[in-house]
Scaffold this motif. Sequence first.
Motif, PDB file in Angstrom:
ATOM      1  N   ASN A 195       1.082  -1.016   0.124  1.00 39.74           N
ATOM      2  CA  ASN A 195       0.178  -0.158   0.078  1.00 39.74           C
ATOM      3  C   ASN A 195       0.872   1.240   0.107  1.00 39.74           C
ATOM      4  O   ASN A 195       0.623   2.267  -0.635  1.00 39.74           O
ATOM      5  CB  ASN A 195      -0.924  -0.035   1.448  1.00 39.74           C
ATOM      6  N   ALA A 196       2.121   1.044   0.524  1.00 45.87           N
ATOM      7  CA  ALA A 196       2.923   2.482   0.811  1.00 45.87           C
ATOM      8  C   ALA A 196       3.617   2.554  -0.586  1.00 45.87           C
ATOM      9  O   ALA A 196       3.715   3.699  -1.008  1.00 45.87           O
ATOM     10  CB  ALA A 196       4.080   2.051   1.964  1.00 45.87           C
ATOM     11  N   LEU A 197       3.887   1.572  -1.141  1.00 45.91           N
ATOM     12  CA  LEU A 197       4.512   1.694  -2.439  1.00 45.91           C
ATOM     13  C   LEU A 197       3.492   2.099  -3.665  1.00 45.91           C
ATOM     14  O   LEU A 197       3.877   2.815  -4.550  1.00 45.91           O
ATOM     15  CB  LEU A 197       4.897   0.175  -2.980  1.00 45.91           C
ATOM     16  N   LYS A 198       2.037   1.706  -3.364  1.00 46.74           N
ATOM     17  CA  LYS A 198       1.131   2.222  -4.434  1.00 46.74           C
ATOM     18  C   LYS A 198       0.957   3.863  -4.113  1.00 46.74           C
ATOM     19  O   LYS A 198       0.878   4.471  -5.177  1.00 46.74           O
ATOM     20  CB  LYS A 198      -0.114   1.598  -4.119  1.00 46.74           C
ATOM     21  N   GLU A 199       1.103   4.252  -3.102  1.00 42.73           N
ATOM     22  CA  GLU A 199       1.167   5.736  -2.911  1.00 42.73           C
ATOM     23  C   GLU A 199       2.248   6.404  -3.287  1.00 42.73           C
ATOM     24  O   GLU A 199       2.267   7.580  -3.883  1.00 42.73           O
ATOM     25  CB  GLU A 199       0.743   6.032  -1.539  1.00 42.73           C
ATOM     26  N   GLU A 202       2.569   5.822  -8.504  1.00 43.12           N
ATOM     27  CA  GLU A 202       1.117   5.623  -9.132  1.00 43.12           C
ATOM     28  C   GLU A 202       1.107   4.662 -10.084  1.00 43.12           C
ATOM     29  O   GLU A 202       0.254   4.348 -10.551  1.00 43.12           O
ATOM     30  CB  GLU A 202       0.523   7.110  -9.357  1.00 43.12           C
ATOM     31  N   GLN A 203       2.338   4.668 -10.953  1.00 44.99           N
ATOM     32  CA  GLN A 203       2.462   3.779 -12.155  1.00 44.99           C
ATOM     33  C   GLN A 203       2.331   2.224 -11.879  1.00 44.99           C
ATOM     34  O   GLN A 203       2.088   1.274 -12.587  1.00 44.99           O
ATOM     35  CB  GLN A 203       3.663   3.982 -12.933  1.00 44.99           C
ATOM     36  N   PHE A 204       2.571   1.839 -10.534  1.00 44.29           N
ATOM     37  CA  PHE A 204       2.762   0.570  -9.822  1.00 44.29           C
ATOM     38  C   PHE A 204       1.706  -0.217 -10.435  1.00 44.29           C
ATOM     39  O   PHE A 204       1.470  -1.179 -10.794  1.00 44.29           O
ATOM     40  CB  PHE A 204       3.119   0.422  -8.539  1.00 44.29           C
TER      41      PHE A 204
END
Length: 275
Positions: A195-199, A202-204
């Motif tokens: 979730n932290a990486l998604k924030e 955004e391209q993830f």
Amino acid sequence: LDGLARVKGSHWKVLVVDPGTVRIISAVCKMDDLIEHNVTLTENLELKRKPIPEMDAVYFISPTEHSVDILLKDFKDKKKPQYKAAHVWFASHVNDDLMKKIGDHTNLMARLVALEELYVDFLAYEGHTFHLDRPDALLPYFSPEYVGQLPVEIEETAAKLTSLCYTLGEIPFIRYAQSSSKCEKLAQELLRRLNALKEMDEQFTKRKKGVPATLLLMDRSVDPLSPILHEFSYQAMCYDVLDVDPKVQTLKNSNKDEPLALTEQSTANLWTKLR
């Protein structure tokens, strides 16, 4: 390798790795592959190295304080740097404290061309096989003597699984054994990191279309027999029954008297074919 091709600067480059990242790169490419991408020398970060101030260096290192301290030491002398410029690649996410430490080092910043987090903190042995390279992971999970290390082990495992998911472009459904509190804690930590990486990127979430994969987390106690069984494949038999070097397999050559040495790279397709 694609990243090496994009590196601008001196034509020939030095690749600097630490004990963790050398295993990552050794699992996927050979020295010939590096030379094709203008890497003239591969050096161990932790060993004393001869300064090469006329060449750029690509640092492929782990995001640890130890590795970062050695990186900074290479550029402590403004007039006599270890290399002409530094392209720094971290195998996974770098915490804020280490980033600040790098940013405060003026000599390094003057020669820093690029800094990237690659999220490749796992071993890709084959096209459909990966390993987290945690040989002692079983101890914190099941040994009373190491139970205090369990939170750290869960964080390390979750960080490596996050790297795997990011590399694959996957935000998977996470399923775990309901009877295992260890699996539940790992699932929660992995979900937090994803979730932290998604924030942060955004391209993830946009890199892969279709139905998400499912990541199944199983407690080893659910199936304690598998580790002591021999799998029905030629590759597993060689590793389980024969005394072979994991990096080099030596087989008897029927056409010659001398043995035939097969490296890990050259046997990758052989194992798949013989399955």
